[in-house]
Design a protein around this motif. Structure first.
Motif, short mmCIF file in Angstrom:
data_model
loop_
_atom_site.label_atom_id
_atom_site.label_comp_id
_atom_site.label_asym_id
_atom_site.label_seq_id
_atom_site.Cartn_x
_atom_site.Cartn_y
_atom_site.Cartn_z
N TYR A 47 -15.55 21.33 39.66
CA TYR A 47 -14.89 21.79 40.73
C TYR A 47 -15.35 21.53 42.02
O TYR A 47 -14.64 21.08 42.82
N ILE A 48 -16.66 21.82 42.08
CA ILE A 48 -17.22 21.58 43.28
C ILE A 48 -17.34 20.06 43.70
O ILE A 48 -17.05 19.74 44.88
N TRP A 49 -17.62 19.32 42.51
CA TRP A 49 -17.46 17.72 43.03
C TRP A 49 -16.14 17.30 43.30
O TRP A 49 -15.83 16.35 44.38
N LEU A 50 -14.90 18.01 42.62
CA LEU A 50 -13.71 17.45 42.95
C LEU A 50 -13.43 18.21 44.56
O LEU A 50 -12.54 17.34 45.29
N THR A 51 -13.90 19.33 45.18
CA THR A 51 -13.62 19.69 46.18
C THR A 51 -14.08 18.79 47.27
O THR A 51 -13.66 18.66 48.24
N GLN A 52 -15.29 18.41 46.99
CA GLN A 52 -15.87 17.41 48.11
C GLN A 52 -15.23 15.99 48.02
O GLN A 52 -15.31 15.58 49.20
N THR A 53 -14.65 15.55 46.87
CA THR A 53 -14.06 14.36 47.05
C THR A 53 -12.59 14.53 47.78
O THR A 53 -12.33 13.60 48.49
N VAL A 54 -11.85 15.43 47.21
CA VAL A 54 -10.44 15.56 47.74
C VAL A 54 -10.06 16.82 48.62
O VAL A 54 -9.13 16.76 49.31
#
Length: 146
Positions: A47-54
């Motif tokens: 979730y953190i990675w996806l938050t930083q990405t999109v």
């Protein structure tokens, strides 16, 4: 496992068996605890990675959609597992009949190939059927695109 316990009771080794069983239960409980946190941290890091990405809102929506899909899959699995045993037995019977038919077809394949070798015209029947089927599919797809 119950059979092993009964055997151990008769041989006098039940206490050793139960102690080993208790140790295994404790180890499995600890493994489940660690696996829960492993899954939790993997989900949080994803979730953190996806938050930083999109971004935060799309990431939350993606994770909500993923949870909805997992929930639907689990519900379908629950429906399949919860079916009455008669329906599951009927499904097993259908699979068995299909496998027997496949084995019978493979067993008869040499005789079919010999008859095709003797009479080459027999090959035209499935080829003609395939050609008609392909023509109907092409006509139907062309008709649907207009």
């Amino acid at each position: 496992m119950l059979g092993q316990l009964i055997t151990k009771v008769f041989t006098g080794e039940a206490s050793i068996f139960l102690a080993r069983l208790r140790q295994m239960a404790i180890i499995y409980a600890l493994m489940a605890f660690v696996a829960f946190f492993l899954a939790f941290f993997l989900i949080v890091s994803g979730y953190i990675w996806l938050t930083q990405t999109v971004g935060a809102l799309p990431a939350a929506l993606y994770f909500a959609g993923g949870c909805a899909v997992l929930l639907a899959i689990l519900y379908i699995v629950l429906l399949v597992v919860g079916r009455p045993p008669k329906e599951r037995a009927s499904d097993r019977l259908q699979r068995d009949v299909a496998s027997i038919a496949g084995v019978a077809a493979l067993a008869n394949a040499p005789s079919l190939l010999r008859s095709v070798k003797r009479r080459k015209g027999l090959v035209l029947i499935p080829v003609a059927g395939l050609a008609v089927w392909a023509a109907v599919r092409a006509y139907a797809s062309r008709r649907n695109t207009r």
